[in-house]
Design an enzyme around this catalytic site. Sequence first.
Site, PDB file in Angstrom:
ATOM      1  N   THR A 266     -27.752  14.430  11.983  1.00 30.82           N
ATOM      2  CA  THR A 266     -26.378  13.799  11.455  1.00 30.82           C
ATOM      3  C   THR A 266     -25.471  13.509  12.472  1.00 30.82           C
ATOM      4  O   THR A 266     -25.920  13.737  13.535  1.00 30.82           O
ATOM      5  CB  THR A 266     -25.864  14.827  10.512  1.00 30.82           C
ATOM      6  OG1 THR A 266     -25.308  15.804  10.991  1.00 30.82           O
ATOM      7  CG2 THR A 266     -26.937  15.224   9.526  1.00 30.82           C
ATOM      8  N   HIS A 267     -24.458  12.770  12.174  1.00 30.39           N
ATOM      9  CA  HIS A 267     -23.512  12.593  12.964  1.00 30.39           C
ATOM     10  C   HIS A 267     -22.910  13.734  13.817  1.00 30.39           C
ATOM     11  O   HIS A 267     -22.723  13.623  14.961  1.00 30.39           O
ATOM     12  CB  HIS A 267     -22.216  12.018  12.258  1.00 30.39           C
ATOM     13  CG  HIS A 267     -20.935  11.746  12.808  1.00 30.39           C
ATOM     14  ND1 HIS A 267     -21.065  10.462  13.781  1.00 30.39           N
ATOM     15  CD2 HIS A 267     -19.931  12.321  13.073  1.00 30.39           C
ATOM     16  CE1 HIS A 267     -19.603  10.299  14.313  1.00 30.39           C
ATOM     17  NE2 HIS A 267     -19.180  11.526  13.989  1.00 30.39           N
ATOM     18  N   LEU A 268     -22.821  14.700  13.142  1.00 28.23           N
ATOM     19  CA  LEU A 268     -22.452  16.064  14.009  1.00 28.23           C
ATOM     20  C   LEU A 268     -23.846  16.778  14.279  1.00 28.23           C
ATOM     21  O   LEU A 268     -24.237  17.903  13.916  1.00 28.23           O
ATOM     22  CB  LEU A 268     -21.825  16.991  13.165  1.00 28.23           C
ATOM     23  CG  LEU A 268     -20.315  16.413  12.855  1.00 28.23           C
ATOM     24  CD1 LEU A 268     -19.499  17.341  11.972  1.00 28.23           C
ATOM     25  CD2 LEU A 268     -19.692  16.079  14.141  1.00 28.23           C
TER      26      LEU A 268
END
Length: 295
Positions: A266-268
């Site tokens: 994911t983004h993180l």
Amino acid sequence: MRTINATRHHATKIDGVNLFYREAGNRGAPGLLLLHGQPCSSFYFRHVIGPLSEVAHVVAPDLPGFGFTEAPEDYSYTFDAMAETIDALLREVGMDRFFLYVHDFGSPVAYSLAMKYPERVLGLIIQNGNAHEEGLGEPWNLVKSYWADPTPENLAKIPEWLNFEGVKHTYVGDIPERLVPLVAPDGWHLDWERMSQPGRIDIQLRIFSDYSSHVARFPACEAYHRDHQPPALLLWGRHDPYYEIAEANAYARDLDRIDMHFYDGTHLLLETHHEECARMMRNFIVDVQRDNEVS
């Protein structure tokens, strides 16, 4: 024998800012500046600081407006101001040259430092960080309209994100269901606990508004890549709801020395792939240092 350096937690006063940061590794080793994004803090790097401290002097600050860092009321909360604050921290801890972690809202701070002091940058570690128009897809059109005309009406057109659900969305929003159980809920609960402190929402909006200045400097970021050619490692979570995957490929257009890795994350990305990323970052730092010594 490997030496594990325990992470130290510090707070220091810099121009009125009570700056919290995490530090590990030996001063004098290659520097590594870990810059988090929104809505996180240096807690985002909790799993990678230890492994990276084996090969680098690691510093991970809470940027002003985030985590445990507290700034005075007259702090401007621009990314350039943050870069000046972080530069003062680097000088305090003796980090003259460093690798830069380019991620989310940490990206404008990283590029502000890189373009001001290109000779100090050993390399870029890019993890879902934005420096090209290619990364800003259709959902950013409403944001751009607000930046051009920051009225309450245009702000209201943007889906609400400065609340608990918005913070949670950064971690698990718009991602495959198979990934959701891999993301611990501690992160968004801790982030919201800090963000919901008095005055913090207004600060977050001010920081968000200044991101337009970073977007305006995208051509300068690309020129920095072409002119200085820093070695680069790109680690990309391909299920990023904020930055298009075309952003990752845009880096390869101007950077001759870039090693690119895409993950089912994911983004993180460090929330799910910290072991893989720590290993890649560690090898990258060692390889660049070896190449520098040979040359």
